[in-house]
Design a protein around this motif. Structure first.
Motif, PDB file in Angstrom:
ATOM      1  N   THR A  57       0.847  -1.186   0.000  1.00  9.88           N
ATOM      2  CA  THR A  57       0.000   0.000   0.000  1.00  9.88           C
ATOM      3  C   THR A  57       0.886   1.241   0.000  1.00  9.88           C
ATOM      4  N   THR A  58       0.284   2.365  -0.303  1.00  4.79           N
ATOM      5  CA  THR A  58       1.012   3.631  -0.257  1.00  4.79           C
ATOM      6  C   THR A  58       1.535   3.879   1.156  1.00  4.79           C
ATOM      7  N   TYR A  59       0.720   3.534   2.146  1.00 10.23           N
ATOM      8  CA  TYR A  59       1.124   3.681   3.548  1.00 10.23           C
ATOM      9  C   TYR A  59       2.404   2.876   3.809  1.00 10.23           C
ATOM     10  N   GLN A  60       2.411   1.606   3.403  1.00 13.93           N
ATOM     11  CA  GLN A  60       3.563   0.742   3.639  1.00 13.93           C
ATOM     12  C   GLN A  60       4.809   1.248   2.904  1.00 13.93           C
ATOM     13  N   LEU A  61       4.613   1.692   1.663  1.00 11.47           N
ATOM     14  CA  LEU A  61       5.746   2.208   0.897  1.00 11.47           C
ATOM     15  C   LEU A  61       6.345   3.445   1.558  1.00 11.47           C
ATOM     16  N   LEU A  62       5.483   4.364   1.970  1.00  6.44           N
ATOM     17  CA  LEU A  62       5.994   5.580   2.605  1.00  6.44           C
ATOM     18  C   LEU A  62       6.648   5.258   3.943  1.00  6.44           C
ATOM     19  N   GLU A  63       6.048   4.388   4.709  1.00  5.25           N
ATOM     20  CA  GLU A  63       6.641   3.997   5.992  1.00  5.25           C
ATOM     21  C   GLU A  63       8.036   3.405   5.780  1.00  5.25           C
ATOM     22  N   ASN A  83       6.489   9.227  17.029  1.00  4.99           N
ATOM     23  CA  ASN A  83       5.418  10.194  16.850  1.00  4.99           C
ATOM     24  C   ASN A  83       5.250  10.656  15.403  1.00  4.99           C
ATOM     25  N   ILE A  84       5.699   9.865  14.454  1.00  3.72           N
ATOM     26  CA  ILE A  84       5.414  10.152  13.051  1.00  3.72           C
ATOM     27  C   ILE A  84       4.144   9.378  12.704  1.00  3.72           C
ATOM     28  N   HIS A  85       3.123  10.121  12.333  1.00  8.33           N
ATOM     29  CA  HIS A  85       1.843   9.488  12.031  1.00  8.33           C
ATOM     30  C   HIS A  85       1.493   9.704  10.568  1.00  8.33           C
ATOM     31  N   ILE A  86       1.429   8.620   9.851  1.00  7.93           N
ATOM     32  CA  ILE A  86       1.034   8.662   8.444  1.00  7.93           C
ATOM     33  C   ILE A  86      -0.484   8.507   8.399  1.00  7.93           C
ATOM     34  N   ASN A  87      -1.142   9.350   7.647  1.00  7.92           N
ATOM     35  CA  ASN A  87      -2.599   9.364   7.557  1.00  7.92           C
ATOM     36  C   ASN A  87      -3.094   8.131   6.791  1.00  7.92           C
ATOM     37  N   GLN A  88      -3.564   7.142   7.538  1.00  9.47           N
ATOM     38  CA  GLN A  88      -4.012   5.899   6.911  1.00  9.47           C
ATOM     39  C   GLN A  88      -5.248   6.099   6.049  1.00  9.47           C
ATOM     40  N   ALA A  89      -6.125   6.993   6.456  1.00  8.53           N
ATOM     41  CA  ALA A  89      -7.329   7.248   5.655  1.00  8.53           C
ATOM     42  C   ALA A  89      -6.949   7.835   4.294  1.00  8.53           C
ATOM     43  N   LEU A  90      -6.037   8.808   4.293  1.00  6.14           N
ATOM     44  CA  LEU A  90      -5.578   9.375   3.029  1.00  6.14           C
ATOM     45  C   LEU A  90      -4.896   8.306   2.183  1.00  6.14           C
ATOM     46  N   SER A  91      -4.111   7.452   2.808  1.00  2.00           N
ATOM     47  CA  SER A  91      -3.447   6.374   2.091  1.00  2.00           C
ATOM     48  C   SER A  91      -4.464   5.457   1.408  1.00  2.00           C
ATOM     49  N   ARG A  92      -5.512   5.095   2.116  1.00  2.00           N
ATOM     50  CA  ARG A  92      -6.548   4.220   1.525  1.00  2.00           C
ATOM     51  C   ARG A  92      -7.244   4.897   0.352  1.00  2.00           C
ATOM     52  N   VAL A  93      -7.528   6.184   0.499  1.00  2.00           N
ATOM     53  CA  VAL A  93      -8.161   6.922  -0.598  1.00  2.00           C
ATOM     54  C   VAL A  93      -7.228   6.951  -1.807  1.00  2.00           C
ATOM     55  N   LEU A  94      -5.958   7.254  -1.579  1.00  2.20           N
ATOM     56  CA  LEU A  94      -4.989   7.301  -2.673  1.00  2.20           C
ATOM     57  C   LEU A  94      -4.817   5.937  -3.323  1.00  2.20           C
ATOM     58  N   ASP A  95      -4.813   4.874  -2.521  1.00  2.00           N
ATOM     59  CA  ASP A  95      -4.669   3.526  -3.066  1.00  2.00           C
ATOM     60  C   ASP A  95      -5.808   3.161  -4.012  1.00  2.00           C
ATOM     61  N   ALA A  96      -6.967   3.743  -3.811  1.00  3.95           N
ATOM     62  CA  ALA A  96      -8.131   3.448  -4.653  1.00  3.95           C
ATOM     63  C   ALA A  96      -8.082   4.198  -5.985  1.00  3.95           C
TER      64      ALA A  96
END
Length: 188
Positions: free
Chosen positions: A3-9, A24-37
Motif C-alpha cells: 500500500t502507499t502507507y507501507q511504501l511511505l513507511e 510520533n510520526i503518524h502517516i494518515n491511513q485514511a488518506l493512504s486508503r483513498v490514494l490507493d483506490a
C-alpha cells in the motif's frame, strides 16, 4: 502489492535509519486508503501522503510540544516529498501541490491568529480546506473528470481530533463538534 502507507513507511524508515526513530510520526491511513483506490502514479500518491505527513508532523511539533528534534524530522519528511516530486517530474502536479501547501499554511496561520474572531462557518470551511486540499489537487491533476465527492467524503469520515492539532486553542470536545459539523455539512 504494498500500500502507499507501507511504501511511505518503508521510505521514511530508510531516511531516518541513522536517527533514533521517533514514535510520533503518524502517516494518515485514511488518506493512504483513498490514494490507493485511485489509478494515478505511485510517486504522486507517495508525494501527497509524504507532504501530508510532514505538515501534520510539524503541526504536532508546534502545538503538541514534540521534542526539538521533531523539527528536523519534519524537515526530512518535507525533503523526502521534494525528492519524490523531482522523481515524478510532473510540473503541473508540482505547481498544484505547491499552491495547496501555501494555502494550507495560510489557513492554519489565520486560524492560529484569528480563530476567536471568525464565524464558526468560516472555521469549518478552513478545516475542510486544510484537510482536503492536497487530495483535491491530486484529483485535479490526475483525474480531472472524476467526481471528487466520494474520495473527499471518505477522507472526512475518517477525520480524527488528533488531525486538528493546529486548533490548539480548543479542547477535544470542541474539535469533535467541528468534525461533526464538517461531516454534516458535506453529507457524510
Amino acid at each position: 502489492m504494498q500500500t502507499t502507507y507501507q511504501l511511505l513507511e518503508e521510505q521514511i524508515n530508510q531516511r531516518l535509519n541513522q536517527l533514533q526513530h521517533p514514535n510520533n510520526i503518524h502517516i494518515n491511513q485514511a488518506l493512504s486508503r483513498v490514494l490507493d483506490a485511485l489509478h494515478i502514479p505511485v510517486q504522486a500518491k507517495l508525494a501527497c501522503l509524504s507532504i501530508d505527513t510532514s505538515l501534520k508532523h510539524l503541526d504536532h511539533v508546534s502545538y503538541d510540544n514534540y521534542e526539538r528534534d521533531g523539527i528536523l524530522i519534519g524537515d526530512l519528511l518535507s525533503a523526502h516529498y521534494y525528492t519524490l516530486l523531482a522523481d515524478l517530474n510532473a510540473p503541473e502536479f508540482q505547481l498544484k501541490m505547491s499552491q495547496a501547501i501555501v494555502t494550507i499554511n495560510e489557513l492554519k496561520s489565520m486560524l492560529q491568529h484569528n480563530v476567536h474572531h471568525m464565524p464558526q462557518t468560516q472555521v469549518i470551511d478552513a478545516i475542510y480546506n486544510i484537510e482536503t486540499l492536497l487530495l483535491k489537487q491530486v484529483l485535479a491533476v490526475y483525474l480531472p473528470d472524476k467526481l471528487t465527492a466520494e474520495p473527499i467524503q471518505v477522507l472526512l469520515k475518517a477525520l480524527d481530533v488528533s488531525d486538528l492539532s493546529y486548533l490548539a486553542e480548543f479542547d477535544a470536545q470542541t474539535k469533535t463538534a467541528f468534525i461533526q459539523q464538517l461531516q454534516e455539512k458535506y453529507k457524510i
